[in-house]
Scaffold this active site. Sequence first.
Site, short mmCIF file in Angstrom:
data_model
loop_
_atom_site.label_atom_id
_atom_site.label_comp_id
_atom_site.label_asym_id
_atom_site.label_seq_id
_atom_site.Cartn_x
_atom_site.Cartn_y
_atom_site.Cartn_z
N ASP A 104 -14.02 -6.27 -3.05
CA ASP A 104 -13.25 -6.26 -1.81
C ASP A 104 -13.67 -5.05 -0.98
O ASP A 104 -13.50 -3.92 -1.42
CB ASP A 104 -11.74 -6.17 -2.12
CG ASP A 104 -10.91 -6.43 -0.87
OD1 ASP A 104 -10.10 -7.35 -0.89
OD2 ASP A 104 -11.13 -5.72 0.13
N HIS B 244 -4.50 -14.46 0.77
CA HIS B 244 -4.37 -13.08 0.32
C HIS B 244 -3.03 -12.97 -0.40
O HIS B 244 -2.04 -13.54 0.00
CB HIS B 244 -4.39 -12.15 1.55
CG HIS B 244 -4.09 -10.74 1.21
ND1 HIS B 244 -2.90 -10.13 1.59
CD2 HIS B 244 -4.78 -9.81 0.51
CE1 HIS B 244 -2.89 -8.88 1.14
NE2 HIS B 244 -4.01 -8.67 0.49
N HIS C 218 0.83 -1.21 0.00
CA HIS C 218 0.00 0.00 0.00
C HIS C 218 0.87 1.26 0.00
O HIS C 218 0.36 2.37 -0.14
CB HIS C 218 -0.93 0.02 1.22
CG HIS C 218 -2.04 -0.99 1.14
ND1 HIS C 218 -2.13 -2.09 1.97
CD2 HIS C 218 -3.08 -1.09 0.29
CE1 HIS C 218 -3.19 -2.81 1.66
NE2 HIS C 218 -3.79 -2.22 0.64
N ARG D 187 -6.26 6.22 1.69
CA ARG D 187 -5.99 5.37 2.86
C ARG D 187 -4.63 5.76 3.49
O ARG D 187 -4.41 5.55 4.67
CB ARG D 187 -6.00 3.90 2.47
CG ARG D 187 -7.35 3.43 2.01
CD ARG D 187 -7.46 1.92 1.87
NE ARG D 187 -6.84 1.41 0.66
CZ ARG D 187 -6.95 0.13 0.27
NH1 ARG D 187 -7.62 -0.74 1.02
NH2 ARG D 187 -6.40 -0.28 -0.85
N ASP E 37 -3.21 -14.24 4.96
CA ASP E 37 -1.99 -13.75 4.32
C ASP E 37 -0.83 -14.44 5.02
O ASP E 37 -0.66 -14.30 6.23
CB ASP E 37 -1.88 -12.23 4.47
CG ASP E 37 -0.65 -11.70 3.72
OD1 ASP E 37 -0.81 -10.90 2.78
OD2 ASP E 37 0.47 -12.12 4.07
N GLU F 80 -7.95 -12.05 5.58
CA GLU F 80 -6.59 -11.53 5.38
C GLU F 80 -6.07 -10.81 6.62
O GLU F 80 -4.86 -10.70 6.80
CB GLU F 80 -6.52 -10.62 4.16
CG GLU F 80 -7.21 -9.29 4.29
CD GLU F 80 -7.22 -8.51 2.97
OE1 GLU F 80 -7.93 -8.92 2.04
OE2 GLU F 80 -6.50 -7.50 2.88
N GLU G 238 -4.43 -15.46 -5.62
CA GLU G 238 -4.65 -14.04 -5.89
C GLU G 238 -3.38 -13.42 -6.44
O GLU G 238 -2.27 -13.71 -5.95
CB GLU G 238 -5.04 -13.29 -4.61
CG GLU G 238 -5.18 -11.77 -4.85
CD GLU G 238 -5.55 -10.96 -3.63
OE1 GLU G 238 -5.53 -11.49 -2.51
OE2 GLU G 238 -5.88 -9.77 -3.80
N GLU H 178 -16.06 -9.69 -0.28
CA GLU H 178 -14.89 -9.97 0.55
C GLU H 178 -14.73 -8.97 1.69
O GLU H 178 -14.88 -7.76 1.48
CB GLU H 178 -13.62 -9.94 -0.30
CG GLU H 178 -12.34 -10.14 0.50
CD GLU H 178 -11.13 -10.38 -0.38
OE1 GLU H 178 -11.28 -11.01 -1.44
OE2 GLU H 178 -10.04 -9.93 0.00
C1 LIG Z 1 -7.87 -3.93 -2.82
C2 LIG Z 1 -8.06 -3.96 -1.33
O1 LIG Z 1 -8.60 -2.72 -0.95
C3 LIG Z 1 -6.76 -4.14 -0.57
O2 LIG Z 1 -5.86 -3.08 -0.89
C4 LIG Z 1 -6.10 -5.46 -0.89
O3 LIG Z 1 -4.78 -5.47 -0.44
C5 LIG Z 1 -6.66 -6.68 -0.20
O4 LIG Z 1 -7.83 -6.49 0.52
C6 LIG Z 1 -6.80 -7.84 -1.16
O5 LIG Z 1 -7.66 -8.69 -0.94
O6 LIG Z 1 -5.95 -7.89 -2.10
MG LIG Z 2 -9.03 -8.27 0.57
#
Ligand SMILES: C[C@H](O)[C@H](O)[C@@H](O)[C@@H](O)C(=O)O
Ligand SMILES: [Mg+2]
Length: 394
Positions: free
Chosen positions: A214, A318, A22, A48, A291, A268, A338, A240
């Site tokens: 998401d 994740h 991020h 964010r 994750d 995650e 993913e 999600e």
């Molecule tokens: C895209 C989402 O807002 C997050 O930035 C992402 O990192 C996460 O939630 C995801 O599932 O990849």
């Molecule tokens: Mg996510």
Amino acid sequence: MTLPKIKHVRAFVVRGGGADYHDQGAGHWIDDHIATPMSRYPEYRQSRQSFGINVLGTLVVEIEAEDGTVGFAVTTGGEPAAFIVEKHLARFLEGRSPTEYEKIWDQMYFSTQYYGRKGLVVNAISGVDLALWDLLGKLRQEPVYHLLGGAVRDELQFYATGARPDVAKELGFIGGKMPLHHGPAEGAEGMKKNIAMIADMREKCGPDFWLMLDCWMALDVDYATRLAIAAHEHGLKWIEEAISPDDYWGYAELKRNVPKGMLVTTGEHEATRWGFRMLLEMDCCDIIQPDVGWCGGVTELLKISALADAHGKMVVPHGSSVYSYHFVITRHNSPFAEFLMMHPGPTEVVPMFHPQLLGEPVPQNGRMKASALDAPGFGVTLNPEIAMHRPYTH
Ligand SMILES: C[C@H](O)[C@H](O)[C@@H](O)[C@@H](O)C(=O)O
Ligand SMILES: [Mg+2]
């Protein structure tokens, strides 16, 4: 075969993308008015980063064996995680065999349980555990996925996360997960815009391409239920992380509320076998998404995955670059992975943890052969060009 003992553990901090993905520059899709629990405050709605999503930065853990072999890993954690690694966790590794990863994990977790259990501390434990598996693979000259039982399929298939599912479809991905932009604080107007985005992407992607949403913990059960019902008309495959990771009761309610055929996913920001046991036994979701750099590392993800398998649930980690790829290829209940699109558009495939990992493989046409992972450890090397800082020693 006796492996050399662990001689030294070192923790570094790196800024600018990579594992703290991020932490991007201006104009990136990943920081463009994405709904979060902080969206109730207008001043924190557009970005964010304004509320600190990238405040930590990347933690780099290096574990050096007595023969000079170095295993490493990157995750989200930055300076506070470096402190925990150097001042607390290192004592459970130095002088030990790298094969003792179960005992090392147990001591890292229970020695920090009084102040850890989830979040930053378990990120730090995860970083150490991943570096340990990288070292094991390098000492044994095997890719980590071989150490985990080997590939159960010839290739990985990926869905892509990013603002452009239409581009993801052109690039060969099996689906596109888009970020939600408006939360409950933006009322009916925001809901309308959310649905319009889904309808627009359905129009662009055709009727069969997987589309997912998401929600990054931003919603309440009522809003998420209404959103799911409206999005069902546009064939949303899953909703999600709609609500707070602490609200297991809310997830169980949401899962009862959503239209038949729509999946509820989360995880995650959950950690350890105990956290995922709650999600599974309270029937909170259809897919769990730990994750591996945040849930406790590979050693813990093996336990989480077996628990999910016993419950008949899929585990789709994740996105965490090679750390999730080496795991997913070895599990029957992880049928796809993913890929987080880190290009600012996103209109191109670029390595997820760019610029930190040299040799980081990327999906080609939405797929990756198991053989792309055939290098010792996690098969990547730390980019010597990146500015690393070691804030603490021990
Ligand atoms: C895209 C989402 O807002 C997050 O930035 C992402 O990192 C996460 O939630 C995801 O599932 O990849
Ligand atoms: Mg996510």
